[in-house]
Design a protein around this motif. Structure first.
Motif, PDB file in Angstrom:
ATOM      1  N   SER A 160       0.821  -1.206   0.000  1.00 44.84           N
ATOM      2  CA  SER A 160       0.000   0.000   0.000  1.00 44.84           C
ATOM      3  C   SER A 160       0.859   1.262   0.000  1.00 44.84           C
ATOM      4  CB  SER A 160      -0.925  -0.013   1.221  1.00 44.84           C
ATOM      5  OG  SER A 160      -1.767   1.119   1.247  1.00 44.84           O
ATOM      6  N   THR A 164       0.657   4.828  -2.488  1.00 40.86           N
ATOM      7  CA  THR A 164       0.504   6.180  -1.962  1.00 40.86           C
ATOM      8  C   THR A 164       1.722   7.033  -2.270  1.00 40.86           C
ATOM      9  OG1 THR A 164      -0.837   5.306  -0.152  1.00 40.86           O
ATOM     10  CG2 THR A 164       0.045   7.526   0.126  1.00 40.86           C
ATOM     11  N   THR A 167       2.172   8.403  -5.806  1.00 38.53           N
ATOM     12  CA  THR A 167       1.387   9.612  -6.062  1.00 38.53           C
ATOM     13  C   THR A 167       2.029  10.836  -5.419  1.00 38.53           C
ATOM     14  OG1 THR A 167      -0.643   8.304  -6.149  1.00 38.53           O
ATOM     15  CG2 THR A 167      -0.888  10.663  -5.795  1.00 38.53           C
ATOM     16  N   GLU A 168       2.481  10.678  -4.186  1.00 43.26           N
ATOM     17  CA  GLU A 168       3.026  11.816  -3.452  1.00 43.26           C
ATOM     18  C   GLU A 168       4.360  12.311  -4.022  1.00 43.26           C
ATOM     19  OE1 GLU A 168       1.049  10.782   0.918  1.00 43.26           O
ATOM     20  OE2 GLU A 168       3.196  10.447   0.581  1.00 43.26           O
TER      21      GLU A 168
END
Length: 250
Positions: A160, A164, A167-168
């Motif tokens: 996971s 995330t 994207t960041e």
């Protein structure tokens, strides 16, 4: 000329097994590799294996913030930033739901989840734009194997994280991916499976359900790590690359 000439890499948990094989491969591709490990004797041997001119050993536990700070102080002192980060360090201990203790859960998540998160977070000021971050996952995150509860959950968290963080970090061109090994023959895996005397049965079990008909070698995982670290993987972002002989794929 290697794909990583004059680049700087970090491999946590790089003293043995998959981490060591990865560090050797990245060094062969031209990188100077900073390697971490908790046991100084094994770490010193790993640096000799990689090449003392190609590797720097920094002893420490990724669950300890001060150890991570010492690692990145060493990288900073080289003065070239960081191009490849392989967050590989992890612990593995297996208990059923009924057997699970708070200490087992806390230790598993302290290293595999919290340690991975802060390994990457503390590297952010050093990561060069376009860097590659590779997290070591596990095929167990996809399966419901008895006694793998806390460990599998920790590796699901790692998977996971990659989504995330991809994207960041996209505005800096930093790619985050996961490599999920299956049954790989390593010293750590041998110990967890009951030692050398138990390995013939483990190999036989692998042959029965792994499509490739055998356990994998650390160098085969390292090859996937090296690909994701290289510019050739520039369009691979947020992926989970399985190196499992087809066990979870068919």
């Amino acid at each position: 000329m290697g794909h990583l000439d004059d680049r700087t890499a970090v491999v946590t948990g790089g003293s043995t097994g998959i981490g060591l094989a990865t560090a050797v491969r990245l060094a062969d591709e031209g990188a100077h590799v900073f390697v971490t490990g908790r046991r100084e004797t094994e770490l010193e041997a790993a640096v000799k294996t990689i090449g003392t001119d190609r590797a720097t050993g920094v002893a420490g536990d990724i669950a300890q913030a001060a150890n991570l700070d010492r690692l990145y102080d060493a990288v900073r002192a080289r003065g070239k930033g960081l191009d490849v980060l392989v967050a590989n360090a992890a612990v593995a201990e297996f208990m059923t739901l009924e057997q699970t203790t708070q200490d087992h859960f806390d230790q598993t998540f302290a290293v595999n989840v919290r340690g991975t998160l802060f390994t990457v977070q503390k590297a952010l000021p050093l990561l060069n734009d376009g860097a590659s971050v590779i997290l070591t996952g596990s095929t167990s995150a996809d399966r419901g194997m008895a006694a793998f509860g806390a460990y599998a959950a920790s590796k699901a968290a790692v998977r996971s994280f990659a989504r995330t963080w991809s994207t960041e970090l996209k505005d800096r061109g930093i790619r985050v991916n996961v490599v999920s090994p299956g049954m790989i023959e390593t010293p750590g895996g041998t110990a967890v499976n009951g030692g050398e005397e138990a390995m013939p049965a483990v190999r036989a079990a692998a042959a029965s359900f792994v499509v490739a008909g055998r356990m994998g070698e650390p160098e085969e995982v390292a090859a996937a790590m090296a690909f994701l670290a290289s510019p050739e993987a520039g369009y691979v972002v947020g992926a989970n690359v399985y190196v499992d002989g087809g066990a979870n794929q068919v």
